[in-house]
Design a protein around this motif. Structure first.
Motif, mmCIF file in Angstrom:
data_model
loop_
_atom_site.group_PDB
_atom_site.id
_atom_site.type_symbol
_atom_site.label_atom_id
_atom_site.label_comp_id
_atom_site.label_asym_id
_atom_site.label_seq_id
_atom_site.Cartn_x
_atom_site.Cartn_y
_atom_site.Cartn_z
ATOM 1 N N PRO A 55 0.800 -1.233 0.000
ATOM 2 C CA PRO A 55 0.000 0.000 0.000
ATOM 3 C C PRO A 55 0.829 1.278 0.000
ATOM 4 O O PRO A 55 0.440 2.273 -0.613
ATOM 5 C CB PRO A 55 -0.821 -0.116 1.290
ATOM 6 N N LEU A 56 1.978 1.251 0.667
ATOM 7 C CA LEU A 56 2.831 2.435 0.732
ATOM 8 C C LEU A 56 3.659 2.617 -0.532
ATOM 9 O O LEU A 56 4.471 3.534 -0.610
ATOM 10 C CB LEU A 56 3.759 2.352 1.952
ATOM 11 N N VAL A 57 3.452 1.757 -1.506
ATOM 12 C CA VAL A 57 4.103 1.888 -2.813
ATOM 13 C C VAL A 57 3.053 2.051 -3.910
ATOM 14 O O VAL A 57 3.164 2.928 -4.764
ATOM 15 C CB VAL A 57 5.004 0.673 -3.103
ATOM 16 N N GLY A 58 2.027 1.199 -3.874
ATOM 17 C CA GLY A 58 1.015 1.202 -4.927
ATOM 18 C C GLY A 58 0.170 2.461 -4.961
ATOM 19 O O GLY A 58 -0.077 3.034 -6.031
ATOM 20 N N ILE A 59 -0.284 2.927 -3.791
ATOM 21 C CA ILE A 59 -1.130 4.128 -3.770
ATOM 22 C C ILE A 59 -0.321 5.379 -4.103
ATOM 23 O O ILE A 59 -0.795 6.220 -4.870
ATOM 24 C CB ILE A 59 -1.862 4.242 -2.415
ATOM 25 N N PRO A 60 0.896 5.561 -3.572
ATOM 26 C CA PRO A 60 1.715 6.692 -4.043
ATOM 27 C C PRO A 60 1.981 6.665 -5.544
ATOM 28 O O PRO A 60 2.080 7.713 -6.178
ATOM 29 C CB PRO A 60 3.016 6.532 -3.246
ATOM 30 N N PHE A 61 2.078 5.469 -6.122
ATOM 31 C CA PHE A 61 2.223 5.357 -7.570
ATOM 32 C C PHE A 61 1.023 5.991 -8.274
ATOM 33 O O PHE A 61 1.177 6.781 -9.222
ATOM 34 C CB PHE A 61 2.363 3.884 -7.961
ATOM 35 N N LEU A 62 -0.188 5.678 -7.806
ATOM 36 C CA LEU A 62 -1.394 6.263 -8.404
ATOM 37 C C LEU A 62 -1.482 7.760 -8.141
ATOM 38 O O LEU A 62 -1.943 8.530 -8.995
ATOM 39 C CB LEU A 62 -2.640 5.567 -7.859
ATOM 40 N N ILE A 63 -1.045 8.184 -6.961
ATOM 41 C CA ILE A 63 -1.029 9.614 -6.655
ATOM 42 C C ILE A 63 -0.102 10.341 -7.616
ATOM 43 O O ILE A 63 -0.393 11.448 -8.086
ATOM 44 C CB ILE A 63 -0.600 9.840 -5.183
ATOM 45 N N GLY A 64 1.026 9.702 -7.948
ATOM 46 C CA GLY A 64 1.933 10.282 -8.933
ATOM 47 C C GLY A 64 1.282 10.412 -10.302
ATOM 48 O O GLY A 64 1.416 11.442 -10.977
ATOM 49 N N VAL A 65 0.549 9.376 -10.720
ATOM 50 C CA VAL A 65 -0.164 9.438 -11.999
ATOM 51 C C VAL A 65 -1.182 10.584 -11.983
ATOM 52 O O VAL A 65 -1.318 11.332 -12.960
ATOM 53 C CB VAL A 65 -0.877 8.095 -12.283
ATOM 54 N N TYR A 66 -1.874 10.703 -10.870
ATOM 55 C CA TYR A 66 -2.888 11.756 -10.692
ATOM 56 C C TYR A 66 -2.273 13.140 -10.849
ATOM 57 O O TYR A 66 -2.685 13.943 -11.696
ATOM 58 C CB TYR A 66 -3.506 11.555 -9.308
ATOM 59 N N LYS A 67 -1.257 13.413 -10.062
ATOM 60 C CA LYS A 67 -0.655 14.742 -10.076
ATOM 61 C C LYS A 67 0.058 15.016 -11.401
ATOM 62 O O LYS A 67 -0.007 16.132 -11.931
ATOM 63 C CB LYS A 67 0.319 14.883 -8.905
ATOM 64 N N GLY A 68 0.742 14.023 -11.929
ATOM 65 C CA GLY A 68 1.418 14.206 -13.211
ATOM 66 C C GLY A 68 0.452 14.464 -14.341
ATOM 67 O O GLY A 68 0.712 15.290 -15.227
ATOM 68 N N GLY A 69 -0.691 13.773 -14.312
ATOM 69 C CA GLY A 69 -1.679 13.954 -15.377
ATOM 70 C C GLY A 69 -2.305 15.335 -15.369
ATOM 71 O O GLY A 69 -2.504 15.940 -16.433
ATOM 72 N N ILE A 70 -2.622 15.849 -14.172
ATOM 73 C CA ILE A 70 -3.229 17.174 -14.095
ATOM 74 C C ILE A 70 -2.258 18.236 -14.602
ATOM 75 O O ILE A 70 -2.641 19.140 -15.356
ATOM 76 C CB ILE A 70 -3.652 17.489 -12.636
ATOM 77 N N TYR A 71 -0.972 18.119 -14.213
ATOM 78 C CA TYR A 71 0.005 19.079 -14.732
ATOM 79 C C TYR A 71 0.275 18.868 -16.225
ATOM 80 O O TYR A 71 0.361 19.820 -16.997
ATOM 81 C CB TYR A 71 1.334 18.967 -13.972
ATOM 82 N N GLY A 72 0.388 17.607 -16.639
ATOM 83 C CA GLY A 72 0.739 17.311 -18.027
ATOM 84 C C GLY A 72 -0.234 17.876 -19.035
ATOM 85 O O GLY A 72 0.148 18.185 -20.178
#
Length: 496
Positions: A55-72
């Motif tokens: 969980p401390l790896v998988g959910i931060p991975f999705l959070i990264g996708v989330y934040k990267g997508g909004i900026y991208g």
């Protein structure tokens, strides 16, 4: 609170967590940079990856996708005037004008700095705000929780579609689908129509991927878009003085985006437009907006990214996803054995603070990766959809199957995909359907507990012992009437 916060921060400072967050950011920016491919689709397709990670790896991975997508999404909005995501629509007002002036590099860097500041500030605010709210949420009993869930579903249905009736219809469909399978209270099958595959109910994963990813793929196949010519950032870098000149705009938009993010059903698009409008009103040179103003980039980008942190407040404290992206995150939490809601902080507070801390780490990584990779992602804009559509479809099908290795999930995937495609064609928003499906379980359980506590006298129990419930019920009615009359007046104004 402070002990759990410090423990959580210690838990998240792991090399694998930072690495997967960085990978998620790169993938998110990549998808956000592709015109027509949304952050929601990226998260839906990549969601199954998180299930096989800690969980401390998988959910931060999705959070990264989330934040990267909004900026991208700001990259194609600035370079070619086509928003990569809905959150970047307002960025197209000034981005292309700056590109024509040879200042695309300044615009891209302003978008990056404004995004990082808005996201970081709102994420830190969320970390300190969520503890007291969680304490209040734990005092909420079943009657209040049932009404809060009903209020949230009503708000989402009313704000997510051009028609209140359409939004409510999709909400009811989602609630009905959630009832398929075994009754959690009595253990009997319901609405299975003697079909064995339906007895276990319908899983959230094929629904999310089917409704959010498959329609995007079908629409991409259907549309014939000419290939975009490759481009690169031009002109000088953003200066410190230019960044300082926009500091008030960034601060204002960050505050507005943070406030909007805490309200379920509103989201980045509304925040971006409100931030832009506020910046234009406050500017001493409003005539420059739309003609190539750096404030016109800073305002929407700070606002839409500031939404990211506070959307976690209703999700984690009440189990209420504020939009379709946090609905996907909810699926990740549930799959990892972390059921968001009032009791989550009582059982897993350090883990939650660790995950919130990963949001700040993601923001800092975004600053570094964005600065280094802007020229690379500027070229991503020109990748033809013909190359990406088959790959996306493979990920969608494979991700759905490997989660449970159940062939029926593929049937549900395609069924929801076709339904989502038809809904898009008929101007129905599928977000209320997903919200209704997700929230129906806890809503049904809360209602069942309330009926048990009332001992047959529901009206008397609520009136005498739970007056707050009556206030919340009044808010639901007032809210629905407000949205109904507002849209009715808006339609009258348009016809006039």
């Amino acid at each position: 609170m402070w002990a759990e916060l410090l423990t959580g921060l210690e838990m998240i400072l792991r090399l694998d967590t930072v690495a997967m967050t960085a990978i998620g950011l790169v993938l998110g920016i990549f998808v956000g940079s592709l015109p027509g491919f949304t952050t929601v689709m990226a998260m839906a397709v990549l969601l199954p990856i998180s299930f096989f990670l800690d969980p401390l790896v998988g959910i931060p991975f999705l959070i990264g996708v989330y934040k990267g997508g909004i900026y991208g999404g700001s990259i194609p909005a600035i370079l070619i005037g086509v928003p990569g995501t809905g959150a970047s629509v307002a960025t197209t007002f000034d981005g292309p004008a700056l590109t024509k002036q040879g200042k695309s590099k300044k615009a891209l860097e302003m978008a990056l700095y404004a995004s990082v500041f808005g996201d970081t500030a709102s994420s830190i605010f969320t970390i300190f705000l969520i503890g007291p709210i969680a304490l209040l949420a734990m005092r909420i009993g079943p009657p209040e929780l049932a009404v809060v869930l009903a209020l949230s579903m009503a708000i989402i249905a009313a704000t997510s579609s051009t028609s209140l009736i359409k939004g409510l219809l999709m909400l009811l469909i989602g609630m009905f689908i959630a009832l398929v399978g075994q009754d959690p209270v009595h253990g009997v099958n319901r609405y299975t129509f003697d079909i064995f595959a339906l007895q276990a109910g319908i899983d959230l994963l094929p629904m999310i991927i089917g409704l959010f990813a498959i329609p995007e793929i079908l629409l991409a196949v259907e549309e014939k878009i000419s290939r975009v010519q490759a481009t690169k950032p031009e002109g000088e870098s953003l200066t410190l003085d230019e960044l300082k000149a926009s500091r008030r705009t960034i601060l204002r938009s960050t505050a507005m985006g943070g406030a909007i993010g805490a309200i379920p059903g509103v989201g980045q698009v509304v925040a971006a437009f409100m931030g832009y409008a506020a910046a234009k009103r406050a500017s001493s040179k409003p005539e420059t907006f739309g003609q190539g103003s750096l404030d016109g980039i800073a305002a929407p980008e700070a606002a839409n990214n500031a939404v990211n942190g506070p959307t976690m407040v209703p999700l984690l404290t009440l189990g209420i996803p504020g939009d379709n992206i946090t609905a996907i995150l909810l699926g990740a939490f549930v799959a990892q054995g972390l059921r968001p809601g009032p009791q989550l902080f009582a059982t897993d507070a350090p883990v939650i603070y660790a995950l919130l801390g990963s949001m700040v780490i993601a923001c800092l990584l975004l600053l570094v990766l964005g600065k280094l990779l802007i020229p690379v992602f500027a070229k991503v804009v020109s990748i033809p959809r013909a190359y990406m559509v088959p790959l996306t479809l493979v990920f969608a099908v494979a991700g759905t199957y490997v989660y449970r290795s159940n062939p029926m999930d593929l049937v549900f995937l395609m069924a929801f995909g076709v339904f989502g495609y038809i809904a898009r064609k008929l101007a129905f928003d599928v977000t209320p359907l997903v919200m209704g499906f997700i929230l129906m379980g806890p809503f049904e359980y809360a209602v069942s507990q309330t009926l048990s506590l009332s001992q047959g006298d529901l009206a008397g129990y609520i009136a005498m012992e739970r007056p707050v419930t009556l206030i919340l019920l009044g808010m639901i009615g007032a809210g629905l009437l407000f949205f109904y009359f507002r849209r009715k007046s808006g339609q009258s104004a348009v016809s006039a």
